[in-house]
Write a protein that holds these residues in place. Structure first.
Motif, mmCIF file in Angstrom:
data_model
loop_
_atom_site.group_PDB
_atom_site.id
_atom_site.type_symbol
_atom_site.label_atom_id
_atom_site.label_comp_id
_atom_site.label_asym_id
_atom_site.label_seq_id
_atom_site.Cartn_x
_atom_site.Cartn_y
_atom_site.Cartn_z
ATOM 1 N N TYR A 101 -85.782 -53.427 0.608
ATOM 2 C CA TYR A 101 -86.114 -54.037 -0.667
ATOM 3 C C TYR A 101 -85.310 -55.321 -0.798
ATOM 4 O O TYR A 101 -84.095 -55.319 -0.708
ATOM 5 N N ARG A 102 -85.977 -56.385 -1.009
ATOM 6 C CA ARG A 102 -85.287 -57.663 -1.212
ATOM 7 C C ARG A 102 -85.134 -57.899 -2.701
ATOM 8 O O ARG A 102 -86.074 -57.726 -3.471
ATOM 9 N N ASN A 103 -83.885 -58.298 -3.036
ATOM 10 C CA ASN A 103 -83.643 -58.598 -4.439
ATOM 11 C C ASN A 103 -84.314 -59.914 -4.783
ATOM 12 O O ASN A 103 -84.335 -60.858 -3.991
ATOM 13 N N LYS A 104 -84.815 -59.936 -5.946
ATOM 14 C CA LYS A 104 -85.437 -61.173 -6.396
ATOM 15 C C LYS A 104 -84.335 -62.198 -6.651
ATOM 16 O O LYS A 104 -83.236 -61.856 -7.068
ATOM 17 N N THR A 105 -84.589 -63.450 -6.453
ATOM 18 C CA THR A 105 -83.606 -64.494 -6.732
ATOM 19 C C THR A 105 -83.470 -64.657 -8.234
ATOM 20 O O THR A 105 -84.363 -64.292 -9.005
ATOM 21 N N LEU A 106 -82.311 -65.203 -8.610
ATOM 22 C CA LEU A 106 -82.054 -65.391 -10.035
ATOM 23 C C LEU A 106 -82.955 -66.487 -10.574
ATOM 24 O O LEU A 106 -83.219 -67.491 -9.894
ATOM 25 N N PRO A 107 -83.367 -66.337 -11.791
ATOM 26 C CA PRO A 107 -84.171 -67.409 -12.392
ATOM 27 C C PRO A 107 -83.319 -68.658 -12.603
ATOM 28 O O PRO A 107 -82.096 -68.601 -12.699
#
Length: 142
Positions: free
Chosen positions: A29-35
């Motif tokens: 699972y790849r963490n989503k990048t910060l907005p």
């Protein structure tokens, strides 16, 4: 393997247990990048912390500078007070009555007798000025 081993069917068939490797797929699972807004918020927070730390360090530098100048002034004051006390001792030594009398005698002066009178013309008299004491006006009198 064949069931017939070395001419004898009664021999138990040996089967080698081979390790079976089961391939499993690992799910990553790849963490989503910060907005972008959150990144800017973190950047702004770090910038504010740096500015506050800079101001605090700058104030400490000013306080250190002022305290060092106060210490130099206190040292100068202590030196001047020591010099003043030395000069006061010299003044006291030079204004000593015995030393003044000896200095006057060495320069040719003598002590006046209490019975000695002033020569005429050296003292102030009210008759020589042309005005009487009663006719003089003072600030209190109109």
């Amino acid at each position: 393997m064949p069931a017939y081993i070395q001419g004898n069917l009664a021999v138990e068939q040996r089967t080698e247990n081979k390790v079976k490797v089961k391939e499993t797929k690992k799910i990553v699972y790849r963490n989503k990048t910060l907005p972008v807004q959150e990144k800017l918020l973190y950047l702004f927070t770090v910038a504010v912390c740096v500015v506050v730390a800079g101001v605090i360090i700058w104030r400490y530098a000013q306080i250190y500078e002022i305290s060092s100048s106060i210490q130099t002034f206190e040292k100068k004051i202590a030196n001047l007070e020591a010099e003043n006390s030395i000069l006061k001792q010299k003044v006291d030594a030079l204004s000593d009555h015995q030393r003044l009398e000896e200095e006057a005698r060495s320069r040719g002066y003598s002590v006046a007798d209490p019975n000695q009178t002033k020569p005429p013309g050296t003292g102030k008299t009210s008759g020589t000025s042309g005005q009487s004491v009663a006719s003089k006006k003072t600030k209190d009198q109109p």
